[in-house]
Design a protein around this motif. Structure first.
Motif, PDB file in Angstrom:
ATOM      1  N   ASP A  38       0.842  -1.185   0.000  1.00  0.00           N
ATOM      2  CA  ASP A  38       0.000   0.000   0.000  1.00  0.00           C
ATOM      3  C   ASP A  38       0.883   1.242   0.000  1.00  0.00           C
ATOM      4  O   ASP A  38       1.638   1.477   0.935  1.00  0.00           O
ATOM      5  CB  ASP A  38      -0.889  -0.019   1.256  1.00  0.00           C
ATOM      6  CG  ASP A  38      -1.801   1.186   1.337  1.00  0.00           C
ATOM      7  OD1 ASP A  38      -1.784   1.998   0.396  1.00  0.00           O
ATOM      8  OD2 ASP A  38      -2.522   1.308   2.338  1.00  0.00           O
ATOM      9  N   LEU A  39       0.791   2.051  -1.076  1.00  0.00           N
ATOM     10  CA  LEU A  39       1.632   3.245  -1.157  1.00  0.00           C
ATOM     11  C   LEU A  39       1.109   4.397  -0.311  1.00  0.00           C
ATOM     12  O   LEU A  39       1.789   5.404  -0.151  1.00  0.00           O
ATOM     13  CB  LEU A  39       1.759   3.702  -2.615  1.00  0.00           C
ATOM     14  CG  LEU A  39       2.697   2.884  -3.504  1.00  0.00           C
ATOM     15  CD1 LEU A  39       2.982   3.612  -4.788  1.00  0.00           C
ATOM     16  CD2 LEU A  39       4.013   2.584  -2.800  1.00  0.00           C
ATOM     17  N   LEU A  40      -0.098   4.268   0.235  1.00  0.00           N
ATOM     18  CA  LEU A  40      -0.610   5.323   1.109  1.00  0.00           C
ATOM     19  C   LEU A  40       0.307   5.513   2.312  1.00  0.00           C
ATOM     20  O   LEU A  40       0.489   6.622   2.807  1.00  0.00           O
ATOM     21  CB  LEU A  40      -2.029   4.987   1.588  1.00  0.00           C
ATOM     22  CG  LEU A  40      -3.143   5.146   0.550  1.00  0.00           C
ATOM     23  CD1 LEU A  40      -4.463   4.669   1.119  1.00  0.00           C
ATOM     24  CD2 LEU A  40      -3.254   6.601   0.100  1.00  0.00           C
ATOM     25  N   ARG A  41       0.877   4.420   2.778  1.00  0.00           N
ATOM     26  CA  ARG A  41       1.784   4.511   3.926  1.00  0.00           C
ATOM     27  C   ARG A  41       3.245   4.556   3.501  1.00  0.00           C
ATOM     28  O   ARG A  41       4.130   4.640   4.331  1.00  0.00           O
ATOM     29  CB  ARG A  41       1.562   3.300   4.840  1.00  0.00           C
ATOM     30  CG  ARG A  41       0.181   3.280   5.473  1.00  0.00           C
ATOM     31  CD  ARG A  41      -0.017   2.063   6.315  1.00  0.00           C
ATOM     32  NE  ARG A  41      -1.392   1.937   6.776  1.00  0.00           N
ATOM     33  CZ  ARG A  41      -1.944   0.815   7.191  1.00  0.00           C
ATOM     34  NH1 ARG A  41      -1.225  -0.288   7.202  1.00  0.00           N
ATOM     35  NH2 ARG A  41      -3.188   0.783   7.597  1.00  0.00           N
ATOM     36  N   GLU A  42       3.484   4.473   2.215  1.00  0.00           N
ATOM     37  CA  GLU A  42       4.863   4.460   1.699  1.00  0.00           C
ATOM     38  C   GLU A  42       4.983   5.504   0.591  1.00  0.00           C
ATOM     39  O   GLU A  42       5.363   5.202  -0.533  1.00  0.00           O
ATOM     40  CB  GLU A  42       5.216   3.072   1.153  1.00  0.00           C
ATOM     41  CG  GLU A  42       5.172   1.961   2.182  1.00  0.00           C
ATOM     42  CD  GLU A  42       6.415   1.906   3.047  1.00  0.00           C
ATOM     43  OE1 GLU A  42       7.362   2.645   2.741  1.00  0.00           O
ATOM     44  OE2 GLU A  42       6.425   1.136   4.016  1.00  0.00           O
ATOM     45  N   LYS A  43       4.666   6.766   0.947  1.00  0.00           N
ATOM     46  CA  LYS A  43       4.622   7.813  -0.073  1.00  0.00           C
ATOM     47  C   LYS A  43       5.971   8.036  -0.747  1.00  0.00           C
ATOM     48  O   LYS A  43       6.034   8.448  -1.893  1.00  0.00           O
ATOM     49  CB  LYS A  43       4.132   9.122   0.553  1.00  0.00           C
ATOM     50  CG  LYS A  43       2.636   9.153   0.809  1.00  0.00           C
ATOM     51  CD  LYS A  43       2.138  10.554   1.050  1.00  0.00           C
ATOM     52  CE  LYS A  43       2.148  11.363  -0.224  1.00  0.00           C
ATOM     53  NZ  LYS A  43       1.564  12.706  -0.042  1.00  0.00           N
ATOM     54  N   LYS A 181       5.779  20.036   7.561  1.00  0.00           N
ATOM     55  CA  LYS A 181       6.255  18.741   7.062  1.00  0.00           C
ATOM     56  C   LYS A 181       6.500  17.835   8.254  1.00  0.00           C
ATOM     57  O   LYS A 181       7.554  17.886   8.878  1.00  0.00           O
ATOM     58  CB  LYS A 181       7.532  18.879   6.237  1.00  0.00           C
ATOM     59  CG  LYS A 181       8.030  17.532   5.697  1.00  0.00           C
ATOM     60  CD  LYS A 181       9.208  17.679   4.778  1.00  0.00           C
ATOM     61  CE  LYS A 181       9.741  16.324   4.324  1.00  0.00           C
ATOM     62  NZ  LYS A 181       8.744  15.480   3.658  1.00  0.00           N
ATOM     63  N   ALA A 182       5.492  17.051   8.590  1.00  0.00           N
ATOM     64  CA  ALA A 182       5.602  16.130   9.718  1.00  0.00           C
ATOM     65  C   ALA A 182       4.602  15.003   9.518  1.00  0.00           C
ATOM     66  O   ALA A 182       3.538  15.194   8.920  1.00  0.00           O
ATOM     67  CB  ALA A 182       5.332  16.848  11.032  1.00  0.00           C
ATOM     68  N   ALA A 183       4.954  13.834  10.023  1.00  0.00           N
ATOM     69  CA  ALA A 183       4.074  12.678   9.872  1.00  0.00           C
ATOM     70  C   ALA A 183       2.768  12.874  10.636  1.00  0.00           C
ATOM     71  O   ALA A 183       1.710  12.414  10.227  1.00  0.00           O
ATOM     72  CB  ALA A 183       4.786  11.418  10.335  1.00  0.00           C
ATOM     73  N   HIS A 184       2.847  13.582  11.768  1.00  0.00           N
ATOM     74  CA  HIS A 184       1.640  13.865  12.549  1.00  0.00           C
ATOM     75  C   HIS A 184       1.890  15.087  13.429  1.00  0.00           C
ATOM     76  O   HIS A 184       3.030  15.558  13.565  1.00  0.00           O
ATOM     77  CB  HIS A 184       1.224  12.661  13.400  1.00  0.00           C
ATOM     78  CG  HIS A 184       2.317  12.100  14.239  1.00  0.00           C
ATOM     79  ND1 HIS A 184       2.753  12.709  15.390  1.00  0.00           N
ATOM     80  CD2 HIS A 184       3.099  10.991  14.064  1.00  0.00           C
ATOM     81  CE1 HIS A 184       3.738  11.997  15.909  1.00  0.00           C
ATOM     82  NE2 HIS A 184       3.976  10.958  15.131  1.00  0.00           N
ATOM     83  N   THR A 201       6.840  24.362  17.410  1.00  0.00           N
ATOM     84  CA  THR A 201       5.938  24.388  16.257  1.00  0.00           C
ATOM     85  C   THR A 201       6.189  23.171  15.382  1.00  0.00           C
ATOM     86  O   THR A 201       7.156  22.425  15.603  1.00  0.00           O
ATOM     87  CB  THR A 201       6.128  25.679  15.436  1.00  0.00           C
ATOM     88  OG1 THR A 201       5.106  25.768  14.429  1.00  0.00           O
ATOM     89  CG2 THR A 201       7.486  25.700  14.761  1.00  0.00           C
ATOM     90  N   LEU A 202       5.333  22.968  14.394  1.00  0.00           N
ATOM     91  CA  LEU A 202       5.526  21.860  13.459  1.00  0.00           C
ATOM     92  C   LEU A 202       6.745  22.127  12.580  1.00  0.00           C
ATOM     93  O   LEU A 202       6.999  23.278  12.192  1.00  0.00           O
ATOM     94  CB  LEU A 202       4.296  21.712  12.556  1.00  0.00           C
ATOM     95  CG  LEU A 202       3.003  21.224  13.205  1.00  0.00           C
ATOM     96  CD1 LEU A 202       1.854  21.353  12.213  1.00  0.00           C
ATOM     97  CD2 LEU A 202       3.144  19.779  13.656  1.00  0.00           C
ATOM     98  N   PRO A 203       7.519  21.105  12.243  1.00  0.00           N
ATOM     99  CA  PRO A 203       8.592  21.285  11.258  1.00  0.00           C
ATOM    100  C   PRO A 203       8.002  21.798   9.945  1.00  0.00           C
ATOM    101  O   PRO A 203       6.845  21.523   9.625  1.00  0.00           O
ATOM    102  CB  PRO A 203       9.169  19.878  11.097  1.00  0.00           C
ATOM    103  CG  PRO A 203       8.742  19.131  12.319  1.00  0.00           C
ATOM    104  CD  PRO A 203       7.421  19.709  12.715  1.00  0.00           C
ATOM    105  N   ARG A 204       8.781  22.544   9.218  1.00  0.00           N
ATOM    106  CA  ARG A 204       8.337  23.076   7.938  1.00  0.00           C
ATOM    107  C   ARG A 204       9.276  22.628   6.813  1.00  0.00           C
ATOM    108  O   ARG A 204      10.429  22.277   7.048  1.00  0.00           O
ATOM    109  CB  ARG A 204       8.297  24.609   7.946  1.00  0.00           C
ATOM    110  CG  ARG A 204       7.468  25.279   9.031  1.00  0.00           C
ATOM    111  CD  ARG A 204       6.001  24.947   8.957  1.00  0.00           C
ATOM    112  NE  ARG A 204       5.145  25.995   9.502  1.00  0.00           N
ATOM    113  CZ  ARG A 204       4.851  26.158  10.785  1.00  0.00           C
ATOM    114  NH1 ARG A 204       5.379  25.361  11.704  1.00  0.00           N
ATOM    115  NH2 ARG A 204       4.040  27.130  11.189  1.00  0.00           N
TER     116      ARG A 204
END
Length: 223
Positions: A38-43, A181-184, A201-204
């Motif tokens: 499944d490429l949804l989890r392996e972008k 740019k973060a997984a979550h 803050t979230l990574p960018r």
């Protein structure tokens, strides 16, 4: 056996020409490359496959993928009409210790100085492994494109330096945008906040807008 790194630009482009017209599945099978269900989890799988086959060496280092040749590899998902389907990640955005940074020494400029673009037909109705690899080509920014990239970079980096990161959104910039740019959302990093205090803050990341990469495709293929 893993392909060795290309020893010249001609060698690299010969490899690029050899894979044009193949599907990602055919290429993976030919090189016995591990394929996820499944490429949804392996972008990142598509880019990893192409890097492997072409002999890229940089990995996650902040250097062009083909270090010895000074060339960055960018796969570009395109539609049936040859238009980019998504923005293109360039590099992680620095959020602290940014004083004195310049466009000419930036990781973005180093990455975009010489790019091997590899379009891949990636409409959503095509299964990932059936997506077709197009004709790859080399690109370097024109003086006008470089000036546009520099202006976007400097405007957004100034906001970061002034502690105004919350004012940055994907709407800024004509060529480059800064986005989380973060997984979550639980992944956070340090950044300059109001009054110069450090905040979490979230990574960018820096991303090329589809309007910019679309123009690159139009120039190359006279679309």
């Amino acid at each position: 056996m893993r392909p060795i790194k290309p020893h010249s630009i001609n060698d690299l482009m010969q490899r690029v020409n050899n894979i044009a017209g193949l599907t990602l599945g055919q290429l993976a099978n030919e090189y016995n490359f591990k394929t996820p269900d499944d490429l949804l989890r392996e972008k990142g799988w598509t880019g990893q496959l192409i890097e492997y086959v072409l002999g890229a060496t940089a990995g996650s280092k902040p250097l062009p993928d083909f270090e010895d040749l000074g060339i960055e590899l960018k796969t570009l998902p395109i539609s049936y009409k040859g238009k980019p389907l998504e923005t293109t990640f360039v590099s992680v955005t620095p959020l602290i210790n940014v004083t004195g940074m310049t466009w000419h020494a930036s990781s973005v400029r180093k990455k975009l100085n010489h790019v091997l673009w590899l379009p891949i037909l990636s409409e959503r109705d095509i299964a990932p492994f059936d997506r077709t690899i197009g004709s790859g080509f080399l690109w370097q920014p024109t003086p006008e494109q470089d000036a546009l990239l520099q202006r976007d970079w400097e405007e957004q980096m100034e906001l970061i330096a002034l502690g105004r990161i919350d004012e940055i959104s994907g709407h800024l910039g004509d060529a480059i945008q800064i986005r989380p740019k973060a997984a979550h959302s639980k992944i956070v990093t340090d950044a300059i906040g109001p009054n110069g205090k450090i905040i979490k803050t979230l990574p960018r990341g820096f991303y090329l807008k589809t309007s910019f990469t679309g123009e690159i495709l139009k120039q190359q293929f006279q679309l």
